[in-house]
Scaffold this motif. Structure first.
Motif, PDB file in Angstrom:
ATOM      1  N   ASP A  82       0.279   9.358  -0.052  1.00  0.00           N
ATOM      2  CA  ASP A  82      -0.217   9.923  -1.308  1.00  0.00           C
ATOM      3  C   ASP A  82      -0.817   8.868  -2.235  1.00  0.00           C
ATOM      4  N   HIS A  83      -0.884   7.610  -1.761  1.00  0.00           N
ATOM      5  CA  HIS A  83      -1.480   6.532  -2.562  1.00  0.00           C
ATOM      6  C   HIS A  83      -2.650   5.838  -1.868  1.00  0.00           C
TER       7      HIS A  83
ATOM      8  N   SER B 282       3.387  12.778  -4.460  1.00  0.00           N
ATOM      9  CA  SER B 282       3.824  12.979  -3.076  1.00  0.00           C
ATOM     10  C   SER B 282       2.852  13.775  -2.208  1.00  0.00           C
TER      11      SER B 282
ATOM     12  N   ASP C 157       4.916   3.841  -7.547  1.00  0.00           N
ATOM     13  CA  ASP C 157       6.157   4.591  -7.306  1.00  0.00           C
ATOM     14  C   ASP C 157       7.325   3.634  -7.452  1.00  0.00           C
TER      15      ASP C 157
ATOM     16  N   HIS D 204       0.888   0.866  -2.805  1.00  0.00           N
ATOM     17  CA  HIS D 204       1.722   0.823  -1.595  1.00  0.00           C
ATOM     18  C   HIS D 204       1.130   1.753  -0.556  1.00  0.00           C
TER      19      HIS D 204
ATOM     20  N   HIS E 286       2.350  11.033 -11.421  1.00  0.00           N
ATOM     21  CA  HIS E 286       3.026  11.271 -10.129  1.00  0.00           C
ATOM     22  C   HIS E 286       3.935  12.499 -10.276  1.00  0.00           C
TER      23      HIS E 286
END
Ligand SMILES: [Zn+2]
Ligand SMILES: [Zn+2]
Length: 250
Positions: free
Chosen positions: A63-64, A11, A159, A59, A215
């Motif tokens: 945070d990705h 996150s 996620d 996605h 994660h």
């Protein structure tokens, strides 16, 4: 195949790790799964900044994917630039969303550095890798991946909440990088993230060789996440991801 945990913080970046980013290497080809907040910095401990051959974004949560913006600067304006376009496999809205995050006009957007390719469910070749993408259970269009090089395979949850799609993607994989964002508690939201126990349940169903919990959200007690995973019925090795750790699957 060599798998390097560049970033495993969930996150947002934590004190010991950037957000999501995994470096997969085989036959000299280097591919990133996600390029989340802060990961472009730590990436340079493992590979030259211009030596990445392909990027896959699970996605479009920040945070990705957000370090694509800084990477665009490096590839477009750095010494020796411009560098050859590299493919970025991502959900369809990525060029517009990431261009807006950067503050680019629609044309040329970020496409002086990247060639965006729209992800859809299914299998395709990226260099020496075969990547299989599957839609997972998250509030936005989100993919889990399986990446194979002919002899070894790694699966990555991205996620997700609970989903059979992850079990399918991970079936028999040598290594499962599985998110474990939640600790157990009442009224956990569904369709968002997994607990350690749920990650282990998915690993058990998929019969993977090794489970790495990732994660990891900085506000959680990670010993609790690991302990909960140990109660998930998975009998193989389980550990917490750490930035900088390398798994050599060959
Ligand atoms: Zn995330
Ligand atoms: Zn997300």
């Amino acid at each position: 195949m060599k798998v390097t945990i560049v970033g495993c913080s969930g996150s947002y970046p934590g004190p010991d790790s950037p957000a999501s980013c995994y470096l997969l290497e085989t036959d000299g080809f280097r591919m990133l799964l996600d390029l989340g907040s802060g990961s472009l910095g730590a990436l340079q401990r493992h590979v030259g900044i211009y030596d990445v051959d392909a990027i896959c974004l699970s996605h479009l949560h920040a945070d990705h994917c957000l370090d694509i913006c800084g990477y665009h600067v490096a590839r477009t304006y750095g010494p020796g630039a411009p560098y050859p376009l590299i493919p970025v496999y991502a959900p369809a809205d990525a060029p517009r969303r990431l261009g807006a995050a950067y503050g680019m006009p629609d044309e040329p957007g970020l496409e002086t550095a990247f060639e965006f390719r729209t992800l859809t469910p299914g299998a395709f070749e990226i260099g020496p890798f075969t990547l299989t993408a599957g839609l997972v259970n998250h509030p936005v269009e989100a993919y889990g991946f399986r990446v194979a090089n002919g002899t070894t395979s790694v699966a990555y949850s991205g996620d997700t909440g609970e989903t059979d799609e992850l079990v399918k993607l991970a079936a028999g994989a040598d290594l499962l990088l599985c998110e474990a964002s939640f600790v157990e508690g009442p009224d956990l939201p569904t369709g968002l993230h997994l607990t350690g126990r749920q990650a282990a349940e998915h690993a058990a169903k998929a019969d993977v060789g090794q489970l790495v919990l990732t994660h990891l959200v900085p506000w959680n007690d990670q010993a609790t996440v690991l302990e909960e995973a140990c109660g998930g019925g998975y009998s193989g090795p389980v550990e917490l991801a750490r930035s900088g750790v390398v798994y050599d699957l060959s």
